[in-house]
Design a protein around this motif. Structure first.
Motif, PDB file in Angstrom:
ATOM      1  N   GLN A   1       1.000  -1.181  -0.085  1.00 37.93           N
ATOM      2  CA  GLN A   1      -0.052  -0.035   0.022  1.00 37.93           C
ATOM      3  C   GLN A   1       1.018   1.166  -0.145  1.00 37.93           C
ATOM      4  OE1 GLN A   1      -2.170  -1.161   3.595  1.00 37.93           O
ATOM      5  NE2 GLN A   1      -3.800  -2.016   2.444  1.00 37.93           N
TER       6      GLN A   1
ATOM      7  N   ARG B   1       0.901   4.232  -2.870  1.00 36.04           N
ATOM      8  CA  ARG B   1       0.660   5.429  -2.407  1.00 36.04           C
ATOM      9  C   ARG B   1       1.738   6.415  -2.778  1.00 36.04           C
ATOM     10  NH1 ARG B   1      -0.737   4.025   2.205  1.00 36.04           N
ATOM     11  NH2 ARG B   1       1.228   4.155   3.245  1.00 36.04           N
TER      12      ARG B   1
ATOM     13  N   GLN C   1      -5.927   3.176  -7.776  1.00 38.22           N
ATOM     14  CA  GLN C   1      -4.835   3.552  -7.480  1.00 38.22           C
ATOM     15  C   GLN C   1      -3.873   2.578  -8.418  1.00 38.22           C
ATOM     16  OE1 GLN C   1      -5.265   2.195  -3.287  1.00 38.22           O
ATOM     17  NE2 GLN C   1      -3.559   3.798  -2.959  1.00 38.22           N
TER      18      GLN C   1
END
Length: 247
Positions: free
Chosen positions: A28, A32, A88
């Motif tokens: 993650q 990010r 994303q």
């Protein structure tokens, strides 16, 4: 995938694919930070500073990071637990596809590289362009440097003299020897004078331009000599030209 049995961030537990919490947090974080502007190199360097490996006994590298950023299973595909949103994944893909491409080399730059023997700098390219334009303005600076040819008495000349001294003269043999001697003398002269005249004609017809001309470079220059202080051109006739020759 190296030693891994499951994508980074997952593990098998009681026959099911489940989240590996520590790895999942790294996944993650990778998405990010990449979307926020970090490069693959920067992410790789940061991952090498922490204790969780991608594969046991191997350092993190860019291919590992890129593999994670391209893996659609992190969005919940194929019954894998979801780690990131689909948006994303799309954002990461768009960033990678929009990666700026290095400018393509022009044909003139490719020719220049071959003549230099190493990748030339912008300074070298500018200097070569200046020298070519200078020769276009002053084609008379191209000169044939005639080197003195030592007089040699060849075996052909000796055979011809002996033939001419014998009576009656063997005209067929004498003619063949004369032609052979002429060919030897022509070969000894070389083609520098012809090349000099050809180069003058080419540069006389050339108009100065701001960018390097590939055709002119190929047809007139045999080598580009580069030092820290200077850039010189070795022309096809063997003459070396530098900036001071055109002033």
């Amino acid at each position: 995938m190296g030693n891994r049995k499951q994508p980074f961030g997952y593990k098998m537990a009681l026959g099911e694919i489940v989240i590996q919490e520590a790895e999942a947090k790294l996944v993650q974080g990778i998405f990010r930070r990449y979307i926020a502007g970090k490069s693959l190199n920067e992410l790789t360097e940061a991952l090498r500073q922490q204790d969780i490996p991608y594969d046991e006994g191997r350092l993190w590298n860019k291919n590992m990071v890129a593999r994670i950023l391209a893996d659609t299973r992190y969005t919940g595909e194929k019954e894998y637990p979801k780690l990131i949103d689909e948006e994303q994944l799309i954002a990461a893909k768009e960033k990678r596809s929009n990666k700026p491409q290095l400018p393509k080399k022009t044909e003139a730059q490719k020719v220049l590289r071959r003549l230099c023997g190493t990748p030339p700098s912008a300074r070298v390219e500018q200097s070569v362009t200046y020298l070519l334009n200078g020769l276009a303005n002053y084609p008379d600076r191209i000169q044939h440097r005639r080197s003195p040819t030592p007089v040699t008495y060849s075996k052909t000349q000796e055979a011809l003299d002996n033939t001419l001294e014998q009576q009656p003269i063997d005209e067929g043999n004498a003619k063949a020897l004369i032609l052979r001697l002429a060919a030897e003398q022509y070969t000894a002269l070389g083609n520098e004078e012809y090349e000099t005249n050809r180069l003058r004609r080419l540069f006389s017809a050339f108009e100065c331009v701001a960018e390097l001309n590939a055709d002119l470079l190929k047809s007139t220059v045999s080598e580009v000599l580069v030092t820290r202080q200077n850039v010189k051109l070795r022309l096809k006739n063997g003459q070396v030209i530098e900036r001071s020759d055109l002033q």
